[in-house]
Design a protein around this motif. Structure first.
Motif, PDB file in Angstrom:
ATOM      1  N   CYS A 141      -4.114 -26.705  17.503  1.00  0.00           N
ATOM      2  CA  CYS A 141      -5.048 -26.327  16.456  1.00  0.00           C
ATOM      3  C   CYS A 141      -4.282 -26.073  15.164  1.00  0.00           C
ATOM      4  N   CYS A 142      -5.022 -26.019  14.061  1.00  0.00           N
ATOM      5  CA  CYS A 142      -4.457 -25.663  12.763  1.00  0.00           C
ATOM      6  C   CYS A 142      -5.235 -24.465  12.246  1.00  0.00           C
ATOM      7  N   LEU A 143      -4.512 -23.407  11.862  1.00  0.00           N
ATOM      8  CA  LEU A 143      -5.150 -22.155  11.451  1.00  0.00           C
ATOM      9  C   LEU A 143      -4.956 -21.874   9.970  1.00  0.00           C
ATOM     10  N   GLU A 144      -4.454 -22.860   9.203  1.00  0.00           N
ATOM     11  CA  GLU A 144      -4.157 -22.645   7.783  1.00  0.00           C
ATOM     12  C   GLU A 144      -5.317 -23.053   6.878  1.00  0.00           C
ATOM     13  N   THR A 145      -6.486 -23.330   7.440  1.00  0.00           N
ATOM     14  CA  THR A 145      -7.668 -23.752   6.691  1.00  0.00           C
ATOM     15  C   THR A 145      -8.755 -22.688   6.866  1.00  0.00           C
ATOM     16  N   PRO A 146      -9.815 -22.704   6.013  1.00  0.00           N
ATOM     17  CA  PRO A 146     -10.847 -21.667   6.106  1.00  0.00           C
ATOM     18  C   PRO A 146     -11.424 -21.498   7.501  1.00  0.00           C
ATOM     19  N   SER A 147     -11.610 -22.574   8.228  1.00  0.00           N
ATOM     20  CA  SER A 147     -12.009 -22.493   9.634  1.00  0.00           C
ATOM     21  C   SER A 147     -11.040 -23.349  10.440  1.00  0.00           C
ATOM     22  N   PRO A 148     -10.766 -22.981  11.697  1.00  0.00           N
ATOM     23  CA  PRO A 148      -9.728 -23.670  12.472  1.00  0.00           C
ATOM     24  C   PRO A 148     -10.041 -25.148  12.675  1.00  0.00           C
ATOM     25  N   LEU A 149      -8.992 -25.988  12.645  1.00  0.00           N
ATOM     26  CA  LEU A 149      -9.087 -27.394  13.023  1.00  0.00           C
ATOM     27  C   LEU A 149      -8.571 -27.527  14.445  1.00  0.00           C
TER      28      LEU A 149
END
Length: 777
Positions: free
Chosen positions: A512-520
């Motif tokens: 996952c990616c947590l550096e965006t407003p909602s997780p990718l």
């Protein structure tokens, strides 16, 4: 490739046959059978070399007295030969039966046809049709099959009507028009017409009956056809004959002299063999033409190549290459790296400058002028000042971006995930935390051309990581949300459980990616589309022609049931999926199912029987009991699976918006058909053709039990999975139990199948996603 041979048949034969004029009318067989056999190859059907000597009656002749010329074979006019589909379309006749107003018969005749024994009438592409309001169409079969077994069968259909108002254009179901399929392996037939009342009650608007065997794409019923004493002004209809070569691909390849496929082609086992092993030939990728003669290379550089405007397309045997011009590098592909300039000034081996090297697009130049050096020096100074100011601005901006990423990372539970890794509840090989830049690069900044699908929760992109591996990246529709601590813990908990799920039929989460407003979320990429697309979207480019076979459908149902059984009873923490539907079942290259989209899933403690929660799901698949009570149990997944099982049986969508209110819900329509003993009417044609009556009845009973409105009367998924696996492995010898005596329910019981509370409509798949708030999550 389809060949219209009326005017070109002799041209092709002359090019490939010996020059002797007597050879022009010889039988057309595979090349190499004997000297007198033509090499214009329609494959000699169901036969190899020996048949060339045993049969010599396959002649194509052209009638040049008509304009344009017509091609004939055994007295039949040939309309079309399709090498690609292994079919020949010929003309057969229409049977007719006419009556006067007092019941006197006139102008009647039957229709019959026989073919060379190696060209059967296609059971898959033809249909028997009878037209009339007092009509009994009779179809009699008398022929021999390839193993000299005499076949006799008689079938037909009846059509009755009393007024024009009882019929509908385009509907051929017994009122004015009826139709039927024909048996496999048919080489001859006779069609006649009967009447019950000699047309005495219908001659005012229907003086004649007609009956014929025609290609399934030829006729669409029209009421106007009943008012005439001739069928659309002709006695002819197109009928399709099949061919294929007797033997299996593997066996034929062992004997090169008997192998029918030419150069640059491959062998494909066929289902046209009438219970005998047969095959057809197809051109290999990058080639075109007649595979029985040998396919020729396609020059993609003059048709469909993928080279960008900078590169040069170079044709190769069976393919092509994209070559970048001098001074450029890359793969030259439009959807690849393209061609980029080489900076020769960075490598002394690429330039011969003694002084300063100046790079240009595709080249470079050298300069030794002192004046230029001074000007360049002044310019550099100015540039340094500008760059310094710009660097300061972008440095401050970059710092803000870093701070924003850190905020999102913390907000989305990044530190909690790191803590779990340190506590060894997660390992680095279970879940990777990607950076926003990694995923942005993998999707070419989320290019629209890489969209693999859309749904109620967001968009899924196809991405390529730096190591070349393909992934699916789910990007939420939400762009700026404040997530409270409870939501973060729930998200992290679900990610942890999914990382520990170990089932080959579940789409694996990679990170996952947590550096965006909602997780990718990053998943493994499944290449063969969704079950919905294979059942309903027959025009999708990446799908093969035709529907899924019954064997494949039963495999998909069995393996999907096994996944739900695993989630409910074998996962570390039991999981209720809450959104089982055909769009959430992906298929890999071997048509094995992969259950996906756990965005609505709910984790259930082992001591919890049910959970009160916000109602979530998709209309048509949603458990009516859950919709009414907001009490979520594992039986809610059982109901949704029952709807998917009915989709596999019927080929129909869960909600049919073009149907009446009574037939709009597939589940309600299916249960009604079962209750009225109309199961065969609602099953998809291929399912009926390939599945035994007993097996289909057993699977339908499983679906019926899963769709019980009382959750307690439904089986659990472990029982469903075991029963389906048993049916798949042992056929119909095992009978399905009734699970507490579950019975079909009345129409009143199904009132909640089309419940209210619709909030938004997913136009991508014609599905309604509903969310009804209650006192739970």
């Amino acid at each position: 490739m389809k060949l219209m041979i009326c005017s070109i048949c002799f041209i092709i034969i002359i090019v490939n046959l010996p020059s002797t004029e007597s050879r022009l009318n010889k039988s057309i067989h595979p090349a190499g059978c004997q000297e007198s056999c033509g090499s214009f190859k329609i494959p000699y059907p169901f036969g190899i070399r020996e048949d060339c000597f045993l049969n010599t009656d396959f002649n194509l002749t052209c009638d040049n007295t008509s304009n344009p010329p017509k091609t004939h074979w055994q007295g039949y006019q040939v309309l079309n030969i399709s090498i690609e589909d292994a079919e020949m379309r010929v003309v057969t006749h229409v049977a007719r039966d006419c009556y006067t107003s007092n019941g006197t018969k006139y102008g009647s005749f039957t229709s019959s046809a026989t073919t060379w024994r190696s060209f059967p009438f296609s059971h898959a592409r033809n249909r028997f049709v009878a037209l009339g309001c007092d009509t009994i169409g009779k179809f009699t079969v008398t022929s021999h099959n390839l193993v000299d077994q005499k076949i006799y069968a008689r079938m037909g259909c009846m059509s009755f009507c009393f007024t024009n108002n009882s019929m509908e254009d385009g509907v051929c179901s017994g009122a004015g028009c009826c139709e039927s399929s024909i048996p496999k392996g048919l080489f001859g037939f006779n069609i006649s017409i009967g009447s019950e009342n000699n047309y005495t009650s219908v001659t005012g608007f229907n003086p004649c009956s007609f009956s014929f065997l025609a290609a399934d794409d030829f006729y669409n019923f029209s009421i106007a056809d009943l008012r005439s004493n001739s069928f659309r002004g002709t006695n002819d209809v197109p009928t399709i004959l099949d061919w294929s070569v007797m033997n299996t691909c593997n066996e034929s390849k062992k004997n090169s002299t008997a192998y029918a496929c030419g150069d640059n082609s491959f062998c494909k086992d066929s289902d046209k063999g009438m219970r005998l092993d047969t095959y057809v030939c197809q051109c290999s990728p990058g080639y075109q033409g007649n595979p029985y003669l040998g396919c020729i290379d396609v020059d993609e550089c003059h048709s469909t190549h993928n080279c960008d405007k900078m590169s040069k397309c170079v044709n190769t045997d069976g393919g092509y290459n994209c070559s970048c011009p001098k001074g450029y590098q890359g793969d030259g592909l439009r959807d690849g790296n393209g061609c980029t300039d080489i900076d020769e000034c960075l490598d002394s081996k690429l330039n011969d400058c003694k002084g300063e090297c100046i790079n240009k697009l595709g080249s470079y130049s050298c300069s030794n002028s002192s004046a230029i050096n001074v000007a360049v020096g002044i310019g550099v100074a100015v540039v340094v000042v500008i760059i310094g100011s710009t660097f300061l601005f972008w440095g401050l901006r970059k710092r803000k971006l870093i701070q924003l990423k850190e905020k999102f990372f913390e907000q989305n539970g990044g530190f909690l995930l790191q803590q779990l890794v340190e506590q060894k509840e997660l390992t680095s090989n279970m879940l990777k935390i990607f950076t926003a830049e990694e995923l942005k690069t993998a999707t070419k900044n989320y290019d629209d051309s890489l969209i693999a699908g859309r749904g109620g929760f967001g968009t899924v992109y196809k991405g390529t990581l730096l190591d070349g591996s393909l992934v699916a990246i789910k990007k939420s529709k939400q762009t700026d949300v404040d997530v409270d601590e409870a939501q973060v813990k729930q998200f992290i908990s679900e990610v942890v459980v999914l990382c520990q799920v170990n089932n080959r039929n579940i789409v694996r989460i990679l990170g996952c990616c947590l550096e965006t407003p909602s997780p990718l979320l990053v998943y493994e990429f499944v290449s063969n589309g969704t079950l919905f697309e294979h059942l309903h979207d027959k025009e999708e480019k990446h799908l093969s022609k035709g529907t899924l076979s019954w064997e494949t459908r039963l495999k998909i149902a069995t393996q999907t049931a096994g996944v739900l059984s695993y989630l409910h009873s074998q996962a570390v923490t039991p999981i209720i999926h809450r959104d089982i539907k055909s769009t959430n079942i992906l298929l890999d290259e071997n048509l094995n199912p992969k259950v996906s989209d756990f965005g609505a899933s709910k984790l259930i403690a082992y001591d919890e029987m049910e959970v009160c929660t916000m109602v979530q799901g998709t209309l048509g698949y949603l458990d009516p009991e859950y919709l009414q009570t907001s009490q979520l149990t594992e039986k809610s997944d059982v109901y949704s699976f029952g709807v998917v099982l009915v989709e596999l049986l019927t080929g129909q969508k869960a909600i049919r918006f073009n149907k009446s209110e009574e037939e709009r819900s597939l589940a309600k329509y299916f249960l009604s058909a079962l209750q009225e003993n109309r199961l065969v009417e609602v099953l998809e044609r291929r399912v009926v053709e390939e599945g035994s009556v007993e097996l289909l009845q057993e699977v339908a009973n499983i679906a019926r039990c899963c769709l019980s409105l009382n959750g307690e009367e439904r089986p659990n998924m472990k029982q469903v999975a075991m029963e389906l696996e048993g049916l798949r492995n042992m056929g119909v010898d095992k009978h399905f139990s009734s699970w507490n005596g579950a019975e079909l329910h009345s129409e009143e019981d199904n009132v909640y199948l089309l419940g209210e509370g619709v909030e938004n409509y997913d136009s991508i798949k014609n599905q309604v996603v509903i969310t009804i708030p209650t006192d739970g999550r």
